[in-house]
Design an enzyme around this catalytic site. Structure first.
Site, short mmCIF file in Angstrom:
data_model
loop_
_atom_site.label_atom_id
_atom_site.label_comp_id
_atom_site.label_asym_id
_atom_site.label_seq_id
_atom_site.Cartn_x
_atom_site.Cartn_y
_atom_site.Cartn_z
CG ASP A 87 -0.43 -0.03 2.53
OD1 ASP A 87 0.79 -0.21 2.65
OD2 ASP A 87 -1.20 0.13 3.50
N PRO A 88 0.31 2.42 -0.26
CG PRO A 88 -1.08 3.97 -1.31
CD PRO A 88 -1.11 2.68 -0.54
#
Length: 219
Positions: A61-62
Site C-alpha cells: 500500500d502507499p
C-alpha cells in the site's frame, strides 16, 4: 486490447469499485488525511499505458507519511527523503546495472514513462496508518489489472518482492511472462536474498531476448 479503458472499463463500472471510491471520498470529506492526494491515486496507469507495459513492480500500500505517496509503488516525490526500501532497491541496482549510481531523489517517474508499471495492490491509505485501507476492496481491482496484463500482453517481467507480492504469482502464466521473486527490499529482509537477486539485469536480458527495448534503470 490496447488501453487501460479496454482492460478495466468494465471493472470500474462494478458496484464494488464505486463503493471503494465513495468510501475514500467520504473519508476525505470527513477531514481524514488520505494518501496519495486524490489527483495522484491512479498515476501508475496515467504514466504507463497498457500497451507499453514492459515490467511490473508490485508494492503493497502507499507510503503513509506526509508528502511521500504520489501513486507509484516505492516512489516518492522529488525533495522527499528516500525511504529505506527504495534505498535498498538503489543499492541492488548499483551492483546489478553497470553505471548506475544512487540518485539524490526517490522519484521513479522515469521508469514509469518507459513502461515499468509501479503498482501498489492497495491504492490508498490513511495518514500514519499502514494497511488502513487493506480491506476496502482495492485488491479485487488490482488483481484484475495483473490478470488482464498477464492474459492480453506477452513477455512481461513481473517482479514480486516478499511473500505478499509473491501470492500474486498465481494470476500470471509463467509460460508467457518472466516471474522474478525475492525477499522484500525492506531493511528487515533485504539481506535474506533481495541483495544479489539481479532482477534488473535479468529483466533487461529477457526483454532483449524477445525483441523488446530494455529499460534504462538509471535515474
Amino acid at each position: 486490447m490496447d488501453t487501460w479503458h479496454d482492460a478495466l472499463g468494465g471493472e470500474k463500472q462494478q458496484p464494488y469499485f464505486q463503493e471503494i471510491l465513495n468510501a475514500v471520498r467520504q473519508e476525505r470529506l470527513s477531514g481524514q488525511i488520505i494518501y496519495p492526494p486524490a489527483a495522484d491515486v491512479f498515476n501508475a496507469f496515467r504514466l504507463t499505458a497498457f500497451d507499453r507495459v514492459k515490467a511490473v513492480i508490485l508494492g503493497q500500500d502507499p507510503y503513509h507519511g506526509a508528502g511521500q505517496a504520489h501513486g507509484l509503488a516505492f516512489s516518492v516525490r522529488q525533495g522527499i527523503r528516500i525511504p529505506p526500501s527504495l534505498l535498498n532497491i538503489y543499492k541492488e541496482l548499483e551492483t546489478d546495472i553497470e553505471g548506475f549510481s544512487i540518485p539524490a531523489h526517490g522519484c521513479l517517474t522515469a521508469w514509469a514513462e518507459q513502461g515499468v508499471l509501479l503498482l501498489n495492490t492497495v491504492l490508498t491509505v490513511r495518514a500514519g496508518q499502514a494497511h488502513s485501507h487493506a480491506l476496502l476492496g482495492w485488491e479485487r481491482f488490482t488483481d484484475t489489472v495483473i490478470r488482464q496484463l498477464a492474459t492480453h500482453r506477452k513477455h512481461l517481467v513481473f517482479m514480486l518482492w516478499g511473500g505478499y507480492a509473491q501470492q500474486k504469482g498465481r494470476l500470471i502464466d509463467s509460460q508467457n511472462h518472466l516471474i522474478l521473486t525475492a525477499p522484500h527490499p525492506s531493511p528487515l529482509s533485504a539481506y535474506r536474498g533481495f541483495f544479489g537477486c539481479r532482477h534488473f539485469s535479468q529483466a533487461n536480458s529477457y526483454l532483449s531476448r524477445h525483441g523488446i527495448d530494455p529499460i534504462n534503470w538509471k535515474l
